[in-house]
Enzyme design. Sequence first.
Site, PDB file in Angstrom:
ATOM      1  N   LEU A  22      43.736  42.628  22.602  1.00  0.00           N
ATOM      2  CA  LEU A  22      43.758  43.232  23.933  1.00  0.00           C
ATOM      3  C   LEU A  22      44.833  42.634  24.825  1.00  0.00           C
ATOM      4  CD1 LEU A  22      39.917  43.469  24.634  1.00  0.00           C
ATOM      5  CD2 LEU A  22      41.452  45.296  23.889  1.00  0.00           C
ATOM      6  N   GLY A  23      45.239  41.425  24.552  1.00  0.00           N
ATOM      7  CA  GLY A  23      46.265  40.828  25.397  1.00  0.00           C
ATOM      8  C   GLY A  23      46.336  39.326  25.234  1.00  0.00           C
ATOM      9  N   GLY A  25      47.095  35.507  27.561  1.00  0.00           N
ATOM     10  CA  GLY A  25      47.144  34.878  28.873  1.00  0.00           C
ATOM     11  C   GLY A  25      47.466  33.413  28.727  1.00  0.00           C
ATOM     12  N   MET A  27      45.562  30.926  28.902  1.00  0.00           N
ATOM     13  CA  MET A  27      44.552  30.134  28.211  1.00  0.00           C
ATOM     14  C   MET A  27      44.432  30.489  26.735  1.00  0.00           C
ATOM     15  SD  MET A  27      41.538  30.205  31.041  1.00  0.00           S
ATOM     16  CE  MET A  27      41.927  30.176  32.784  1.00  0.00           C
ATOM     17  N   GLY A  28      44.975  31.622  26.318  1.00  0.00           N
ATOM     18  CA  GLY A  28      44.848  32.016  24.926  1.00  0.00           C
ATOM     19  C   GLY A  28      44.988  33.521  24.765  1.00  0.00           C
ATOM     20  N   LYS A  44      37.738  35.787  23.893  1.00  0.00           N
ATOM     21  CA  LYS A  44      38.891  34.990  24.325  1.00  0.00           C
ATOM     22  C   LYS A  44      38.990  33.776  23.419  1.00  0.00           C
ATOM     23  CE  LYS A  44      40.866  34.811  28.079  1.00  0.00           C
ATOM     24  NZ  LYS A  44      41.327  34.769  29.476  1.00  0.00           N
ATOM     25  N   ASP A 138      41.141  31.494  39.306  1.00  0.00           N
ATOM     26  CA  ASP A 138      42.283  32.323  38.912  1.00  0.00           C
ATOM     27  C   ASP A 138      42.020  33.785  39.268  1.00  0.00           C
ATOM     28  OD1 ASP A 138      44.800  32.896  37.913  1.00  0.00           O
ATOM     29  OD2 ASP A 138      44.137  33.037  35.832  1.00  0.00           O
TER      30      ASP A 138
END
Length: 539
Positions: A22-23, A25, A27-28, A44, A138
């Site tokens: 999905l994407g 960031g 953090m991972g 995640k 965040d």
Amino acid sequence: MSTGLRPGDPARLGGYEVLDRLGDGGMGSVFLARSPQGRLVAIKVVRAELSHDEEFRGRFRSEVNRARQVPPFCTAEVLDADPDHEPPYLVVEYVEGPSLAEVVRRQGPLGAAQLHSIAVGVATALTAIHGAGVIHRDLKPANVLVAPGGIKVIDFGIARAFEATSQHTRTNQMVGTVSFMAPERFDTTSGRPVGPAADIFAWGALVAQAATGRNPFGGDSVTATAMRILTQPPDLTGLGGPLRELVSRALEKDPAVRPTARELLDGLLTAAQPGAAGGPAQGVSGTPSVPGSPAAGGDDQGARSMPPGPATAGRAGSPRRRWLTALGATAAVIAVLVPAFLFGPQLLRDESKPDPAGSPANGSPATSGPTASASSSASGKPAASPSASVDPTRAMLAGQRRILLHLVEIDRDLSLPSHGELEVGNGTGKDALFVLEPVGVDYMIKSVNPEIAHRPCLGVKLDSEGYKSLVGADCRPTKATVFAISREGQDDKGRTSYAITNDEYGPVQWSPTKREIYVEFLGDAPLDTTFSLVDRGAV
């Protein structure tokens, strides 16, 4: 947003079948997966370099446990986590819908009614998140999902585990997006913990960007943006009406003067009342009113007259809200649904047990936390003792009652003698009397022993061998003197029992072998030290 699996991506994570990426960031990576029960979830997976760090794993586990306390109706519900997996991962509800960042990128600035709905939805989520003792850290448009079932705020709280594990960040690097960081986030020398006011600042920047299509502090570089946040007023050109005033207050440089999430909700509901000047239909300068919005009806007086509740008490208990589009957003719907949410988390739990703030079964929230200062003097002490109708546990958490900190497992009470070393005893002396002083979503614990004029608050002391004890400390909110208080159950007398935890060092524990109180992260070990609050009269 699907990006397709890449070579090397996992096919399974624990019992979850990985379907898509999905994407990515800071953090991972985030994957779409299917649970053993067939439910679609988002996983995640944190950065690989954290896999062998025990400090990170302990913090990750702690933050996940906190995040699980956040009511899921306005956030992506935390479903599962495995801090011991290689690499660690977190499983949350899969929310189908674009992020607010995507919506603004595609559509441009939002219309007034849709903007007001976003502002209410995110403020409601922050009230829930802060109420559970979590700080988002965040908050930004990419972390707000515009789903058919309602606004969902994601990635709350977990940033704490990454940010606190400093060896995995470069010098002065912080977890978060600079454009939405509060000024205090840039001050790494003060030693003061980041509080919920930082999320309020991010809310203001987020709403301003949704209204105008640009960040209110946007510069041509990260450094320029940070300098504007620290030194310049926000650019709110194009934002008008009561929403502009709320956003302006949220973006104050001083965190102490920003409204709380609950106060944001109160202000938004007041602005939504029929006949209110510059209501939500006039939230953006020059935007014409939307026919039928706001609609008449929906009494919000109950919500606005309720005292704000303590941040550590948590929030929950609202029906899921349908997405309020520009065609369907009405003040009546907002006014009816939000007060139901504010009644408190225990409406979803066993109502025979008092909640962390002692809220009665009718759902009236407690008075404490950062917004309790309305009933306090400049010295921080209550202006008047609570009336007989106020639940005593609520009053204790509001800092209005003297208390014993009763150590449930050994049936003893903490005491702080004048020499400053914490002891346990029978609770009969003046050494054993304390009062809670709310600090954001947490507390300082202050002795009311008249013989202690210096260092009357409890604090964590770290010795040369790494052993952490509780001692008397100066009453300043630092990482060593601020504690979270979270409900654990009941003691043998039917009183609510609590865990007392320092975010930096871990929960307060009793050592049967040394027969003394100490502080340490538990890791996988169960919590075996809890406290009940015993009322000993008005302050």
